[in-house]
Scaffold this motif. Structure first.
Motif, short mmCIF file in Angstrom:
data_model
loop_
_atom_site.label_atom_id
_atom_site.label_comp_id
_atom_site.label_asym_id
_atom_site.label_seq_id
_atom_site.Cartn_x
_atom_site.Cartn_y
_atom_site.Cartn_z
N TRP A 55 -6.00 -7.83 -22.63
CA TRP A 55 -6.11 -7.12 -21.36
C TRP A 55 -6.56 -8.07 -20.26
N VAL A 56 -6.11 -7.78 -19.07
CA VAL A 56 -6.56 -8.54 -17.89
C VAL A 56 -6.88 -7.54 -16.79
N LYS A 57 -8.00 -7.75 -16.15
CA LYS A 57 -8.41 -6.92 -15.01
C LYS A 57 -7.77 -7.50 -13.76
N THR A 58 -6.97 -6.69 -13.07
CA THR A 58 -6.22 -7.18 -11.92
C THR A 58 -6.42 -6.26 -10.72
N ARG A 59 -5.82 -6.64 -9.62
CA ARG A 59 -5.77 -5.80 -8.43
C ARG A 59 -4.31 -5.39 -8.22
N LYS A 60 -4.07 -4.11 -8.24
CA LYS A 60 -2.71 -3.65 -8.01
C LYS A 60 -2.30 -4.03 -6.60
N GLY A 61 -1.14 -4.70 -6.49
CA GLY A 61 -0.72 -5.20 -5.20
C GLY A 61 -1.31 -6.56 -4.88
N ARG A 62 -1.79 -7.27 -5.89
CA ARG A 62 -2.37 -8.60 -5.72
C ARG A 62 -1.49 -9.47 -4.81
N GLY A 63 -2.06 -9.95 -3.72
CA GLY A 63 -1.35 -10.84 -2.81
C GLY A 63 -0.34 -10.17 -1.92
N TYR A 64 -0.27 -8.83 -1.95
CA TYR A 64 0.78 -8.11 -1.24
C TYR A 64 0.29 -7.51 0.09
N HIS A 65 -0.99 -7.59 0.31
CA HIS A 65 -1.60 -7.04 1.52
C HIS A 65 -1.40 -5.52 1.61
N LYS A 66 -1.24 -4.92 0.46
CA LYS A 66 -1.11 -3.47 0.35
C LYS A 66 -1.52 -3.18 -1.09
N PHE A 67 -2.66 -2.47 -1.26
CA PHE A 67 -3.29 -2.48 -2.56
C PHE A 67 -3.39 -1.10 -3.20
N ASP A 68 -3.73 -1.13 -4.47
CA ASP A 68 -4.03 0.06 -5.26
C ASP A 68 -2.85 1.04 -5.22
N TYR A 69 -3.11 2.34 -5.11
CA TYR A 69 -2.01 3.29 -5.22
C TYR A 69 -0.99 3.14 -4.09
N HIS A 70 -1.43 2.62 -2.95
CA HIS A 70 -0.50 2.43 -1.84
C HIS A 70 0.65 1.50 -2.21
N SER A 71 0.39 0.58 -3.15
CA SER A 71 1.40 -0.43 -3.48
C SER A 71 2.28 -0.03 -4.66
N HIS A 72 2.04 1.16 -5.23
CA HIS A 72 2.71 1.49 -6.49
C HIS A 72 4.23 1.52 -6.36
N GLY A 73 4.73 2.37 -5.49
CA GLY A 73 6.17 2.58 -5.48
C GLY A 73 6.85 2.40 -4.14
N ALA A 74 6.15 1.84 -3.18
CA ALA A 74 6.75 1.69 -1.85
C ALA A 74 6.56 0.27 -1.35
N ALA A 75 7.70 -0.39 -1.08
CA ALA A 75 7.64 -1.73 -0.51
C ALA A 75 7.26 -1.66 0.96
N HIS A 76 6.84 -2.78 1.51
CA HIS A 76 6.65 -2.85 2.96
C HIS A 76 7.96 -2.46 3.65
N LYS A 77 7.85 -1.83 4.80
CA LYS A 77 9.05 -1.51 5.54
C LYS A 77 9.84 -2.80 5.80
N ARG A 78 11.16 -2.65 5.81
CA ARG A 78 12.03 -3.84 5.88
C ARG A 78 11.67 -4.71 7.08
N ASN A 79 11.40 -5.99 6.75
CA ASN A 79 11.11 -7.02 7.76
C ASN A 79 9.91 -6.65 8.64
N SER A 80 8.99 -5.86 8.09
CA SER A 80 7.83 -5.41 8.86
C SER A 80 6.80 -6.52 8.99
N GLU A 81 5.76 -6.24 9.72
CA GLU A 81 4.70 -7.22 9.95
C GLU A 81 4.05 -7.66 8.64
N LEU A 82 3.80 -6.70 7.73
CA LEU A 82 3.18 -7.06 6.46
C LEU A 82 4.13 -7.86 5.57
N PHE A 83 5.41 -7.58 5.67
CA PHE A 83 6.39 -8.40 4.95
C PHE A 83 6.27 -9.85 5.39
#
Length: 776
Positions: A274-302
């Motif tokens: 097992w490894v303890k991680t952060r969901k959305g690691r490095g994605y600037h969108k974390f935890d449940y927010h990052s589960h099934g939705a990508a950043h909006k196309r070509n958005s600021e966070l992208f």
């Protein structure tokens, strides 16, 4: 270079800086494909990247060029929605091979059948498009890295269990099966069943790779509703467990992997890393927010994610900062350039490129052609040459004399005993690995372990005392049992897996009323068998104790409707067989197994019924059960025809045979009686035979009798008018109550008197029936 013979921390640690860069390339590929498609799962894919890099480059013995190799370690992405991390990883690995092949021309870097088998970054441009990379894990084409079709919660775990079992039983227990999951999917009940079963079966070659990121798709954290952590979730089941709270630290991940995967003494216990991680690691969108939705196309966070990579590696993404969404087609053009930017980092780093390509080649070359101790080496292969299933080769001991009162499940038990005893004689090992939900003897599955007369069988499997046993001890685990046998049936240990199958068939059983518990795994196996370019084995799905005849257990246990799940497949993918008496089991089952269909569902009952004297009654031979349907009694040619009765089921047919003397004397209506054993087998017969038994001119003037539900006879019913006359256990659209067999037959209106009345009504109203159909 690091070989897989003895991986150790010191040699692996020299390349952690490469692993970090490879992980960054994978992260970028995840982001770019999801930004383009605007569909997929970024959070869990991102969080698993370090664990996958450390596993595939550190402790896993596999060949990215030849994922079909029999003795390469296997991966089942139980968290099937996280396939972007695998797609991205394969794209990075294959680009290294592709670049080195271009540079050197050395064939060792080439991927055989590359256009069909090599997943490259161009494929990422078509994620989740028809005919391209699917939205969840599927074992086919360019994604043969996946060793089962996964996505539904927990479904991959029982399949991984079965794959580990097949390898272990075959003497290839050094081949590991990695089941990749997160703590959210782990809450599915299948994992509880799998953990118990893996311990009981001694499957130390099953390794969970566990991404503990504490979030799913809903807003609450997993830790808010589930107690404990991976240690508490696995150690009480007898598993070996190691892990790290530093899920991005390659050193700590590697230590945990080495402890479990490369243990000198496992004690026969499966393992979890097992490894303890952060969901959305490095994605600037974390935890449940990052589960099934990508950043909006070509958005600021992208662009923020691109900026991190650009700053670290000194590259520039064209159009950086332009947040306009140009649409998918134009974005595909943009993404092509951005992928080239990402892979320029790999191409310009000569040391990294050579390390990655050469390591992948070395890992691939470390996969043995034959596992040490491999037992499936007989020159005879009963799974391929199925001539032994011909009707004229079935031994006479599979049948009993007319007048014998015996259940058809006993016929199945005897067939199983013959099959594996014959397999022992010809191949030195069982063809079928079987398991039941603590009902092995009750449902007849015990036969696959039982001696056949003087011919020895293999007995119960026991992880230390009898590791060659053919009947696996399982408790109340219907769902996992189904997954175990279909998982085992996917393990093809042939050197030519596209052309032949070397491995095990599976069989599992439970009550027919609980059939739905097996459907999910059977459905996924059916899909895999259809699409996978590798040959797979067969599975016998025993729908035991079906119909209202399972009376003493009351209506909670008898299956009238539930067995219908065995029909919920595309036509031709499953063969359902309904032998009504003992002597029909062997010919029908042999014919079904001799076909090319991967799943055979056999519907059995437990009441004793007398085997009829067919010759005395003028009834077709029990061997004709292999044809799917046959004539019990034809029309009296001296009288006007009054319709056809198609009968299926044990007590129903027994009741019909009680009426047969009256019909033969000319009493009652002039109806033709047809036995319905298997619609699918019937469809495999020549048209001439089908027209002999059930020509359209007679079929249109027919109805059915069944001990199940009338809707389950839909294949045999020519139209709605016929359906309105069906004599079935749900004749009044109510659940039946309990009682003994005779009481239930009467309540279900499948006793002789009820059937006589129903047939008489059907015949008497022939003129009205045919008028409704516009037939004179």
């Amino acid at each position: 270079m690091q070989t897989l013979a003895k991986p150790n921390f010191e040699s692996l640690s020299r390349n952690f800086h490469h692993w970090e860069k490879i992980g960054d390339l994978i992260d970028q590929c995840i982001d770019l494909m999801l930004n383009l498609r605007q569909s997929g799962h970024p959070g869990g894919s991102r969080s698993k990247t370090p664990l996958m890099v450390a596993t595939t480059l550190g402790v896993m013995r596999w060949d990215v060029r030849r994922p079909e190799l029999a003795f390469g370690d296997r991966s089942v992405l139980v968290a099937g929605h996280c396939n972007p991390v695998i797609y991205a990883m394969l794209a990075v690995y294959n680009e290294a091979l592709r670049l080195r092949y271009k540079q050197t021309g050395d064939a060792k870097y080439a991927v055989p059948h590359a256009s069909e088998r090599q997943l490259v970054w161009e494929d990422l441009l078509w994620l989740r498009h028809n005919g391209h990379l699917p939205g969840h894990a599927e074992m086919e084409g360019k994604t043969l890295f996946f060793k089962f079709n996964t996505g539904p919660s927990g479904h991959g775990a029982p399949a991984a269990l079965g794959e580990a079992m097949a390898l272990k039983h075959a003497g290839a227990g050094d081949v590991k099966v990695f089941a990749i999951e997160g703590e959210g999917g782990h809450t599915a009940g299948a994992h509880h069943e799998v953990k118990n079963s893996a311990f009981g079966l001694g499957l130390d070659n099953l390794i969970y790779l566990f991404d503990w990121n504490d979030h799913g798709i809903d807003h609450f954290a997993n830790s808010e509703v589930v107690h404990g952590g991976p240690v508490e979730w696995f150690e009480p089941y007898g598993w070996r467990v190691a892990g790290t709270t530093e899920g991005e630290n390659y050193a700590e991940i590697t230590r945990a992997l080495l402890e479990i995967v490369c243990a000198e003494n496992t004690g026969g216990r499966p393992g979890c890393v097992w490894v303890k991680t952060r969901k959305g690691r490095g994605y600037h969108k974390f935890d449940y927010h990052s589960h099934g939705a990508a950043h909006k196309r070509n958005s600021e966070l992208f662009w923020k994610c691109r900026e991190d990579f650009a700053r670290k590696y000194g590259v520039t993404f064209e159009g950086h900062g332009d947040t306009n969404d140009p649409g998918e087609s134009r974005c595909r053009e943009q993404s092509t350039g951005w992928f080239k930017t990402v892979f320029s980092v790999l191409e310009k780093d000569k040391e990294l490129l050579e390390y990655l390509a050469d390591t992948l080649v070395e890992l691939g070359n470390s996969v043995p052609k034959k596992a040490e101790g491999f037992r499936l080496t007989a020159s005879v292969n009963l799974a391929e040459d199925r001539s032994w299933l011909a009707l004229d080769k079935l031994p006479k001991e599979l049948f009993v004399a007319p007048g014998t009162a015996i259940a058809n499940k006993n016929g199945f038990m005897t067939f199983g005993a013959w099959l594996n005893s014959y397999s022992r004689e010809k191949m030195g090992r069982p063809l079928v690995l079987a398991c039941s939900a603590d009902l092995a003897e009750s449902t007849g599955l015990f036969g696959f372990a039982k001696d056949f007369g003087e011919a020895k069988n293999f007995g119960w499997y026991e992880r230390t005392k009898n590791p060659h046993g053919s009947l696996l001890p399982q408790q109340i685990t219907e769902f996992t049992n189904a997954g175990l046998v279909v998982g085992a049936a996917t393990v093809n240990m042939s050197q030519h897996p596209e052309r032949e199958f070397v491995g095990y068939w599976g069989a599992c059983s439970t009550y027919g009323s609980f059939s739905y518990l097996k459907y999910g795994m059977m459905r996924l196996f059916s899909q895999l068998a259809q699409d996978c370019p590798l040959e797979v084995g067969k599975v016998i799905w025993v729908v035991g104790h079906s119909g209202p005849e399972t009376a003493e257990d009351s209506r909670t246990h008898f299956g009238i409707f539930s067995p219908g799940v065995t029909q919920l497949f595309p036509d031709g993918h499953v063969i359902n067989i309904h032998p009504w008496e003992h002597n029909e089991v062997a010919p029908a089952l042999a014919a079904a197994l001799a076909s090319d269909k991967p799943i055979v569902a056999i519907h059995l009952t437990r009441p004793n019924v007398k085997v009829p004297d067919r010759a005395a009654l003028g009834v077709a031979s029990h061997l004709d059960a292999a044809k799917g349907a046959y004539v019990i009694k034809d029309f009296d040619p001296k009288r006007p025809k009054e319709g056809v009765i198609i009968c299926q089921g044990t007590s129903t047919t027994e009741s019909l045979y009680a009426l047969l003397p009256r019909f033969l004397k000319g009493e009652g209506p002039n109806v033709k009686l047809v036995q319905a054993v298997s619609w699918e087998l019937f469809q495999l017969q020549p048209e001439s035979y089908r027209n002999q038994v059930l020509p359209w001119s007679e079929w249109i003037d027919s109805t059915c009798i069944t001990n199940g539900a009338r809707r389950l006879m839909h294949d045999w019913l020519p139209h709605k008018v016929a359906e309105s006359y069906v004599m079935s256990s749900d004749f009044d659209d109510r659940w039946r109550t309990g009682g003994n067999v005779e009481e239930l037959k009467k309540e279900a209106h499948i006793d002789p008197d009820s059937l006589w009345a129903g047939i008489a009504k059907f015949a008497a109203e022939r003129a009205q029936r045919m008028a409704k159909l516009g037939v004179k």
